[in-house]
Every structure is written in structure tokens, then in C-alpha cells.
Motif scaffolding. Structure first.
Motif: not given
Length: 852
Positions: A30-48
């Protein structure tokens, strides 16, 4: 025919529906806030991700769970949003909106932690454009800036970086600043009041004039005037030569220019700072918790620094306002050396409205205006010829990658010729007054390694005040002189034991000689007194940051030995900053300090009544060494551009004398030693937006004397201002800045003669008989000020800066002081004359400066 569906079949069909439904949902979230998706991606891929929160806040996206490749995910985000996601390397991803894609932009981050840097200064080489980075480190530049223009990025505690505008044409590239590992400066925790003023974790206030906002009433970045916008910093008589920090007198402050003590602070006898704003780039004000490397003060410290980096390109400027003309140049001599030169000179020959207003203010309570005898029948004409100038130069030479040499010189001068003549008679006399300072120093800094550095310095500071007062009606002449010479040496070392522990230690030697002369020709009388005092001081301070700046502890001590008195003073210093979470923090500070030089006032008519104070040196008899103790606790809140601060303090100062407090009542000629205690609360409320900043500051303070030998022994301090408040705001729009503010404080105390029994005669000598000391209060002080600034880009290399300022916008008549003097009426009878000192009236000023 109707077919009946059994209960079992219905359940089976329903199960199949949910199975396929969840299978489909398992493929697409389902659709999620882009802000939350970015936080998940930062943790998963160790990026900024580098982005502006306001741009991504309203956006929602849908991502497939089975997608594991980061480039594929970024492609999906590009397709689903109006934003452009770009993978710069294996660490950083930039997010740029279409609105910003057409502009030059970048993001400034810490090279070690990867965190954004808010408030970094970005200045073009021509000074035509300047800005600061946002909370996420972003900044943008105008597209009109030429591609070959270079910009300098600087942030306190980091090495500055110089890049070309061409480098910003990528999609908002990340710019990494390296921390100055060799010098662990106190970390800035917040912007305070206006752009360019910041509060540090050690409790000090830093003023950076290179990219400063605007303070009401200022036509130039006069650092000593700006410091009075801070809570707890007042001037009881509107001058910068009488700055009172938490109830202390001006001579209790330590004023440093490039680490050299100054004994003179003002032009126009206190109305204008003596330090040229063109080259005074950084000022730090300490009210408590002072680092132990600073001695010789029992109140505040104002540490002024000129630009300390070797310049790569030529820069300069010329300017004029209704008081003075100024010029400065910054000349690169080579890649490793440059020289700075600046100067100002008064325009007194023009006698502008500002000059006349300043003259009336300074000369009103002096021998020049003869206010003590307003009823004299003899008509006396007076003409004053006043001028001032200052000149400074600094040589900067980076001898090697590890060695830096600096040579400083500064001279300040005030000169007055005062001619009196009698109307209708060929009779005139000219009195003279001169005030001059000469200071110079040589320092050598060496970085022995990334963790260890030392700085060695030798310096000299000279001050001279002299006056020749010629009586118009006789041949009597009075010559007075006050001369100060200080020379010394300082050695500092800083060692970073680890990322969390820094130690600064050092040794300081000083020799101070002060001479005072009074010479009268008729009757012949001459007194000359000179004192010399040598001191040796060692100090050490430890800075401990155990948890990434959430806790910052500064603890140290200063030991000073005075060989003349065989006396050792131990002065502990402490400053603790602790973040409490959710924007809250607490500060605890304390200090012991001492001081061997003070100023005294013998007579109100000394030095023509204009500069009545003279420097004297402690002798441990009638002039003791001053000693102070202070403690304070503060609670702060800073979040979402809101700032609230509340701080309580208690300070005691022992060893003061009636002479250095400037009494104008029954204690004026009494010699006594005592103390004072000041306790109070400082409150600041500040709200900032991108273009606007508004603040309210309030000071509640009670300041009392204690003189055991006087009757009464306890009474209010001469500068006991119980309430002081400021309400101000500043606004900026592109190249235009506006500021408006109101200053208010309750009246300071004064002493009145006893009603009906004002004069008493003892042995044929009349004198004023005073009531209880400091029981009356002056009327409340109220002043509104306005400032405006506009920068006009004449060309890529030349800018014009136009400033307009109006002091006392409402032209309110404020009484600054009331004293009483004896004189006689036309019948020769004694009478008491009340002398009032009135504030500046409506004072407009205009400044035009061309920068290149």
C-alpha cells in the motif's frame, strides 16, 4: 432453476478470494509516505539521502516488496514522484525538485558523521551574494552568478572550502567539510537572535560579522554595540566605553583585540567603537564559565579577532557615513602570505547633524558646557576642535603546512582642542585632551600533528591619556596624565587525547606599569605615582564530550602568582552543557576570577570632565586585587525555529573601592573598600523563519553594595538597573534587510540632598548634605531604533552597501544621570545646582560603502 450454495462451498470460495487477494497484495504494498520509505532505505542499504523535508512531506509512493536492487528502487521513485533521485556514489543519494533543478545548489555535510550542517556560511568571492545552509544542509545560489566565480564555504569548527560555481551544476552535489581536528572548538548549538550570532555549548556568545544580519540602530557592524543586544549586557549611559555585564563596571571587563588587552575601547569618548568593523570578523562574549586561559577580569570577557586566514584574492572597500570615512584592503602577497590594512578618520570638519548630536551628548556634563554654573553673568564662548582616527595592519604568513606566523598592529587616537573666550574681550585660552592606544603582537602557531598544536605570542599594549586645562580668568594651568604599558608573552598548547577528550594548557607572563601625573603651576604642585606589577599564570582546561555533543563538560583552573605581593590565586572554572531531549537542554557554569588593574575617578572635572577615569594598579593597600565568584544555571529549549532560554545567576565581587565606583554623593571623597553582589534572571524568547527573526529579552537583577566602614553599609549599586527589556525584529528579502527594536529599562539610583537642609558649613567650608545613598530612581529609559541595509551589485566584482540607521526614533528625552554641585548665585549666596545628563536625541545616520 435456483441453485443453492452450501455453507461449505461459500467458505471455500471466500478462502480462495482472500488467498488470491493477499497474493496480489504481497506483490504490491500500500502507499506509504516518502519520508518513511527513505528512512527504511537508509537503514537497509546504509546510505544517506539529501533532501528538503518540505518537498517530500506531501508525497506517498508504492514499492514492490520483491525489489532488492537500489537502482531499480530509485527508478521507481523517479517514475512515481516529481522529484529526481540520483545515486552519486555508494553512499549518497540526492533528491532534487523541479523547482530547484534550474538553480545552483548544494548540500553541506560533516565529512566524518555524514550529518548536515545548518548555518554554514556561503559567500561569493566578490561578496555580492551570501547565504547560509538550511537545517538539512541545503543552499541555493542565483543563476546570474558567473560560472568562473568561486565561493567560500565556512562553518565554525571546520576547515573552510573554496569551490567554483561550475561544480554546483550537478544535481545539488554534497560538499563535505572536514572538522578541525587539531583545534577542538566549542560546538555551536544554536543561532541566537539574528544571523551571525550563535550560542556555544560553553555558554559563550559568538558574533560573526562576515555574514551578519542586522541589529536595530546600527549603521555599521560595531561589535561593541552589537554585544549590548545580548541579555545581561547593558550600558548605563549609552556608551560602549561603559559596558556593564551582569552588574559590573566597564573596567571589570577584559577586552582583547587579537589576544592583546585593550585599555581603550571607544572613539568620540565612548559613542563609537574604536575597533574597525571592516577587519573585526569574530567576537566572543563570555558572561560566566570563562575558559581559564582568560584572566584579568572579574566580570565579562569580550574577545575580538580579525580575519586569520591567508587571502587568495584581492579584496577591499571604501566607505563614508556622517561621522567618519573608512577604507580597508586585503592583499595576497603570495600563495602563503597576505596583508590586511584598515583605517578610519573622523569627518568633524563637516559638522553634520549626527556630529552635533554626539557633541551635545558627550560635552553636556563637562567643563566645556559650564553646566555647573548656568547662571554665570559672564558670557563665555566655546569652540571645540575634535577628531579621531584608527589604523590597523596585519601580516599573515603560512610559513609551511604546519607553521603560521601572524604580526598585528593597531593604533587608536582621540584628540580635542577646546578654546574658551570672553564675549567683548580679547581674551581666550585653549585646553587640550588626547587619548591614544598603541598595541602590537607577533604569534607563531605550529601543528605538530593532527592531535597536537602550540601557539606562542609576544605582545605590547600602550595607553596614554593626557590633558592640559587652562583657566580662562587666571594664568593657572593643570596638566594630568595617565599612562599604561603592558608587555608579556603567552604559550598555549592543545592536545586531542581522543575524539571525546581535549586538553588546553598554557603559561602567561605579563608586566604592567601604570603612571599617574598631576601638575599645577599656581600654586606649584606636582604629584607623580607609578606602580609596576609582574604576574605569572599557568592554566589548564579539559573538554569532555562523552556522547556526541549531548554532554559537553569544560573543567579547568588558572593559577596566578604576583611576585610583588608573594600571593598565589587559584581560580577554578566550570561549564557543563547537557541535552535533555525533545529540544531541551540545561547549562551549569561557575568561576573564580581576579583582576589587578582598575579605573578610579578622583574629581568630576578630571581630564576636562570628558574622560574622568584613570587606570590604577593594585598595590594591596588602598587598591586591592579584585576577586569574584559566580554561579549560574540555565534551561534552554530550541526546536523548529523556536528558542527559549532562562538563566539565573549569582555573582559577588570583593575588593572594590569607593574611588573606582564613581560616587557623586557623600562618598565621593571617602576612601573605603567593599564588595557588591548581583543576582538575577535572564530570559530570551526568539522565533526565526527563513526571512524573519523576532526576539524578546528580559533581565531582572538586584545589585547591592556592602561597605563596612560606611553608614549605611549596604545600599543599591550605582548601576543597579532592576529591570531591562528588549523587543526587536529583523527581516531580510534578497538584498534588503530591515530591523526595528525597542529598548527599555528602569531608572538607576541616585542620591538627593536633604530637603530643606541641603547645605552645611564646616570650618567655613560649605558642602552638600545628602540623604540616604541611592534611594531615589531616575525615570524609566525608553528608546526605539531602526536600521535598513541594501546591497547593490554594481558588477560581478563591485558591490555597493547602503545603510540607514536611526537612533531614538521617537526623539524621547531620557535622563541618564542626576548629580548635584555647589555654586553661587548673583548675590554670592551658596546654592545647590542639579546637573542632569540627557541621552542622545533623534540621531539619523547614513553609510555608503563600496566593496570590491
Amino acid at each position: 432453476m435456483q441453485h443453492k450454495i452450501s455453507k461449505q462451498a461459500f467458505v471455500s470460495v471466500l478462502a480462495i478470494f482472500f488467498f488470491f487477494g493477499f497474493s496480489v497484495l504481497g506483490q504490491t504494498e500500500e502507499k506509504k509516505p516518502l519520508y518513511a520509505v527513505i528512512q527504511q532505505l537508509e537503514q537497509k542499504y546504509d546510505i544517506r539521502f539529501s533532501y528538503v523535508p518540505e518537498e517530500i512531506a506531501p508525497i506517498f509512493v508504492t514499492l514492490s516488496k520483491e525489489t532488492e536492487s537500489l537502482p531499480v528502487i530509485l527508478k521507481q521513485l523517479n517514475n512515481q514522484t516529481p522529484l529526481q533521485f540520483t545515486l552519486l556514489d555508494d553512499r549518497y543519494v540526492t533528491v532534487v525538485s523541479p523547482l530547484r533543478q534550474s538553480k545552483l545548489c548544494g548540500r553541506i555535510m560533516d565529512a566524518q558523521t555524514g550529518k548536515p550542517l545548518e548555518g554554514a556560511n556561503i559567500i561569493t568571492e566578490t561578496n555580492r551574494f551570501s547565504t547560509t545552509s538550511s537545517a538539512e544542509g541545503f543552499f541555493t545560489l542565483s543563476e546570474e552568478i558567473s560560472n568562473n566565480t568561486s565561493i567560500t564555504i565556512s562553518f565554525i569548527g571546520y576547515y573552510p572550502m573554496k569551490i567554483s560555481v561550475e561544480q554546483l551544476k550537478a544535481d545539488c552535489p554534497i560538499i563535505l567539510l572536514q572538522p578541525e581536528t587539531a583545534v577542538l572548538d566549542e560546538v555551536v548549538i544554536q543561532t541566537f537572535l539574528v544571523q551571525g550570532i550563535s550560542k556555544k555549548t560553553n555558554g559563550s556568545i559568538a558574533i560573526n560579522t562576515e555574514n551578519f544580519g542586522l541589529v536595530p540602530g546600527q549603521v555599521e557592524n560595531d561589535v561593541l554595540q552589537i554585544s549590548q543586544a545580548l541579555p545581561g549586557v547593558e550600558s548605563a549611559d549609552e556608551t560602549i566605553s561603559n559596558i556593564n555585564i551582569r552588574g559590573g563596571t566597564h573596567d571589570e571587563n577584559l577586552l582583547l583585540w587579537d589576544d592583546i588587552k585593550m585599555y581603550q575601547s571607544g572613539h568620540f569618548f565612548g559613542l563609537i567603537s574604536a575597533f574597525n568593523p571592516d577587519l573585526t570578523k569574530q567576537v566572543t562574549v563570555y558572561k560566566n564559565g570563562t575558559p581559564p586561559r582568560f584572566g584579568e577580569s572579574v566580570s565579562g570577557v569580550i574577545d575580538m579577532r580579525s580575519k586569520n586566514r591567508v587571502s587568495e584574492e584581492f579584496a577591499g572597500g571604501v566607505g563614508v557615513n556622517l561621522i567618519n570615512a573608512s577604507a580597508f584592503i586585503d592583499i595576497p602577497l603570495s600563495k602563503k602570505a597576505s596583508v590586511q590594512v584598515s583605517g578610519r578618520h573622523s569627518l568633524s570638519f563637516l559638522e553634520t547633524p549626527v556630529y552635533n548630536t554626539y557633541s551635545e551628548r558627550i560635552f553636556q556634563d563637562t567643563e566645556i558646557t559650564n553646566l555647573e554654573n548656568p547662571g554665570t553673568e559672564t558670557k563665555i564662548n566655546a569652540e571645540e576642535d575634535f577628531s579621531f582616527y584608527d589604523f590597523s595592519t596585519k601580516l599573515l604568513w603560512d610559513v609551511s603546512e604546519k607553521d603560521a606566523l601572524r604580526v598585528n598592529f593597531l593604533t587608536i587616537d582621540n584628540s580635542l582642542d577646546f578654546t574658551e573666550s570672553i564675549s567683548g574681550a580679547n581674551q581666550s585660552k585653549t585646553s587640550e585632551l588626547q587619548q591614544r592606544s598603541l598595541v602590537g603582537g607577533i604569534s607563531w602557531k605550529r601543528n605538530w600533528s593532527e592531535r597536537f598544536e602550540t601557539t606562542a605570542m609576544v605582545y605590547g599594549s600602550y595607553y596614554l591619556l593626557n590633558a592640559t586645562n587652562k583657566d580662562l580668568f587666571t594664568t593657572q594651568q593643570l596638566f594630568q596624565e595617565n599612562e599604561v604599558l603592558e608587555d608579556g608573552a603567552k604559550i598555549d598548547s592543545r592536545y586531542n587525547i581522543s575524539e571525546k577528550i581535549n586538553v588546553q594548557s598554557g603559561y602567561q607572563f605579563s608586566e604592567i606599569g601604570i603612571g599617574n601625573t598631576q601638575d599645577v603651576n599656581i600654586p606649584r604642585f606636582r604629584v607623580y605615582n607609578k606602580e609596576v606589577l609582574r604576574s605569572h599564570s599557568v592554566f589548564s582546561n579539559l573538554t569532555y564530550t562523552p556522547n556526541q555533543q549531548n554532554t559537553v563538560i569544560n573543567a579547568g583552573a588558572r593559577l596566578s602568582y604576583f611576585s610583588k605581593f608573594n600571593e598565589l590565586l587559584v581560580e577554578p572554572r566550570l561549564s557543563v552543557h547537557q541535552k535533555l531531549g525533545n529540544g531541551f537542554s540545561v547549562d551549569v557554569q561557575g568561576e573564580f576570577k581576579s583582576q589587578s588593574t582598575t579605573q578610579r575617578i578622583d574629581f568630576q572635572s578630571d581630564f576636562l570632565g570628558i574622560e574622568k577615569r584613570r587606570w590604577v594598579l593594585a598595590n594591596n593597600e588602598d587598591v586591592p586585587i579584585l576577586e569574584s565568584k559566580q554561579a549560574s544555571v540555565g534551561l534552554g529549549y530550541q526546536k523548529n525555529k523556536w528558542l527559549v532560554s532562562l538563566e539565573g545567576f549569582y555573582k559577588t565581587v570583593n575588593g572594590i573601592t569607593t574611588s573606582n565606583q564613581g560616587f557623586q554623593n557623600q562618598f565621593q571623597f571617602v576612601k573605603a573598600r567593599g564588595s557588591y553582589s548581583a543576582k538575577g534572571l535572564e530570559f530570551v524568547f526568539n522565533r526565526k523563519t527563513k526571512r524573519f527573526s523576532a526576539w524578546i529579552s528580559y533581565l531582572l537583577m538586584k545589585n547591592d553594595y556592602e561597605f563596612e566602614s560606611l553608614i549605611p553599609s549596604a545600599f543599591p549599586n550605582n548601576i543597579d538597573i532592576r529591570h531591562a527589556a528588549t523587543v526587536a525584529g529583523s527581516y531580510s528579502l534578497n538584498d534588503l534587510k530591515l530591523a526595528l527594536g525597542i529598548n527599555w529599562h528602569s531608572g538607576k539610583p541616585y542620591t538627593t540632598p536633604i530637603p530643606g537642609n541641603e547645605i552645611t558649613v564646616t570650618n567655613g567650608q560649605p558642602s552638600i548634605q545628602y540623604a540616604s545613598p541611592n534611594t531615589e530612581r531616575l525615570p524609566d529609559y525608553f528608546r526605539a531604533d531602526f536600521s535598513a541595509e541594501y546591497i547593490w551589485g554594481i558588477s560581478d566584482a563591485v558591490d555597493a552597501k547602503i545603510n540607514i540607521a536611526v537612533l531614538n526614533l521617537l526623539n524621547r528625552k531620557n535622563t541618564l544621570n542626576i548629580r548635584y554641585a555647589l555654586d553661587t548665585d548673583k548675590d554670592g549666596e551658596n546654592r545647590v545646582n542639579q546637573v542632569e545628563e540627557i541621552s542622545l536625541g533623534l540621531t539619523p545616520n547614513v553609510s555608503v560603502q563600496v566593496l570590491f
